[in-house]
Design an enzyme around this catalytic site. Structure first.
Site, PDB file in Angstrom:
ATOM      1  CG  HIS A 155      36.006  41.536  40.819  1.00  0.00           C
ATOM      2  ND1 HIS A 155      34.999  41.257  41.716  1.00  0.00           N
ATOM      3  CD2 HIS A 155      35.586  41.055  39.621  1.00  0.00           C
ATOM      4  CE1 HIS A 155      34.014  40.637  41.087  1.00  0.00           C
ATOM      5  NE2 HIS A 155      34.341  40.505  39.811  1.00  0.00           N
ATOM      6  CD  GLU A 214      42.105  36.908  43.729  1.00  0.00           C
ATOM      7  OE1 GLU A 214      41.932  37.636  44.719  1.00  0.00           O
ATOM      8  OE2 GLU A 214      41.291  36.034  43.381  1.00  0.00           O
TER       9      GLU A 214
HETATM   10  C1  GAR Z   1      39.523  36.691  46.565  1.00  0.00           C
HETATM   11  O1  GAR Z   1      39.437  35.791  45.505  1.00  0.00           O
HETATM   12  C2  GAR Z   1      39.041  38.072  46.141  1.00  0.00           C
HETATM   13  O2  GAR Z   1      39.395  38.415  44.833  1.00  0.00           O
HETATM   14  C3  GAR Z   1      37.558  37.897  46.272  1.00  0.00           C
HETATM   15  O3  GAR Z   1      37.394  37.165  47.463  1.00  0.00           O
HETATM   16  C4  GAR Z   1      38.535  36.328  47.672  1.00  0.00           C
HETATM   17  C5  GAR Z   1      39.085  36.604  49.059  1.00  0.00           C
HETATM   18  O4  GAR Z   1      40.104  35.682  49.386  1.00  0.00           O
HETATM   19  N1  GAR Z   1      36.904  39.163  46.346  1.00  0.00           N
HETATM   20  C6  GAR Z   1      35.677  39.397  45.898  1.00  0.00           C
HETATM   21  O5  GAR Z   1      34.977  38.529  45.401  1.00  0.00           O
HETATM   22  C7  GAR Z   1      35.195  40.810  46.089  1.00  0.00           C
HETATM   23  N2  GAR Z   1      33.907  40.992  45.516  1.00  0.00           N
HETATM   24  P1  GAR Z   1      41.120  36.008  50.585  1.00  0.00           P
HETATM   25  O6  GAR Z   1      40.288  36.345  51.818  1.00  0.00           O
HETATM   26  O7  GAR Z   1      41.869  34.722  50.772  1.00  0.00           O
HETATM   27  O8  GAR Z   1      41.995  37.153  50.163  1.00  0.00           O
END
Ligand code: GAR
Length: 197
Positions: free
Chosen positions: A109, A174
């Site tokens: 998150h 992340e």
């Molecule tokens: C990431 O920033 C993740 O932390 C967020 O969506 C993005 C996905 O990016 N997740 C949430 O907001 C969950 N509620 P990605 O598809 O490039 O990994």
């Protein structure tokens, strides 16, 4: 070796970071990339890499979360996952599903939980005037963006940050945090990891 199913709804950059880490002496391997969006960028990438993919479109289930989740369970069961990693999976899961995977499902998150559960975490961080922001990996429980914390990575908010610049810097963090936490989780290590950028 633990078998990992990764759930996503979008580009899947976290999924890619996880998959790229799962080589060599890593205690886990990807067994499936799953999405509610057939056209998710992450699905195309996984296919190119020869990783099995499955899709259940949530739209025909219109609010019938139990039926949506039953369809997910049916699709993923043959791959025998030991662990589910939610990686930008943008559908809420009910307690029935999270209970079934209790202790075996983790999420990333983009905030320093318990701050800013839900959406628009970067804008909310700026509105609050926080000086630090980051991301959290946690075990998934019935409550949204809750559950035992497995790791956090934080950075300094700059004066001139916008939600977009912050999102980009946090996303890079992340990609460090999630693979590190999955590795530890697969080894049975649930002690929270702390990364400071
Ligand atoms: C990431 O920033 C993740 O932390 C967020 O969506 C993005 C996905 O990016 N997740 C949430 O907001 C969950 N509620 P990605 O598809 O490039 O990994």
């Amino acid at each position: 070796t633990k078998r990992v199913a990764i759930f996503l709804s979008g580009g899947g950059s976290n999924m890619r970071a996880l998959v790229e880490d799962m080589t060599g002496d890593h205690p886990a391997r990807p067994c499936l990339v799953f999405s509610n969006q057939a056209d998710a960028g992450g699905i195309a990438w996984a296919k190119e890499r020869g990783i099995p993919t499955e899709v259940v479109d949530h739209r025909p289930y219109k609010g019938d979360r139990a039926a949506f989740e039953a369809a997910i369970t049916e699709k993923i069961t043959p791959y025998k996952p030991d662990i589910i990693c939610l990686a930008g999976f943008m559908r809420k899961l009910t307690g029935a599903f999270t209970d079934q995977w209790a202790g075996r499902m983790i999420n990333i998150h983009p905030s320093l939980l318990p701050k800013y559960r839900g959406l628009h975490t970067h804008a909310r961080t700026l509105e609050a005037g926080d000086t630090r922001h980051g991301c959290t990996v946690h075990e998934v429980t019935a409550e949204l963006d809750d559950g035992p914390i497995l790791g956090q990575a934080s950075l300094e908010v700059h004066q001139d940050d916008t939600p977009e610049t912050l999102a980009a810097r946090v996303l890079k963090l992340e990609h460090q945090l999630y693979p590190a936490c999955l590795r530890r989780f697969a080894e049975g290590n649930r002690e929270p990891l702390c990364i400071k950028a």
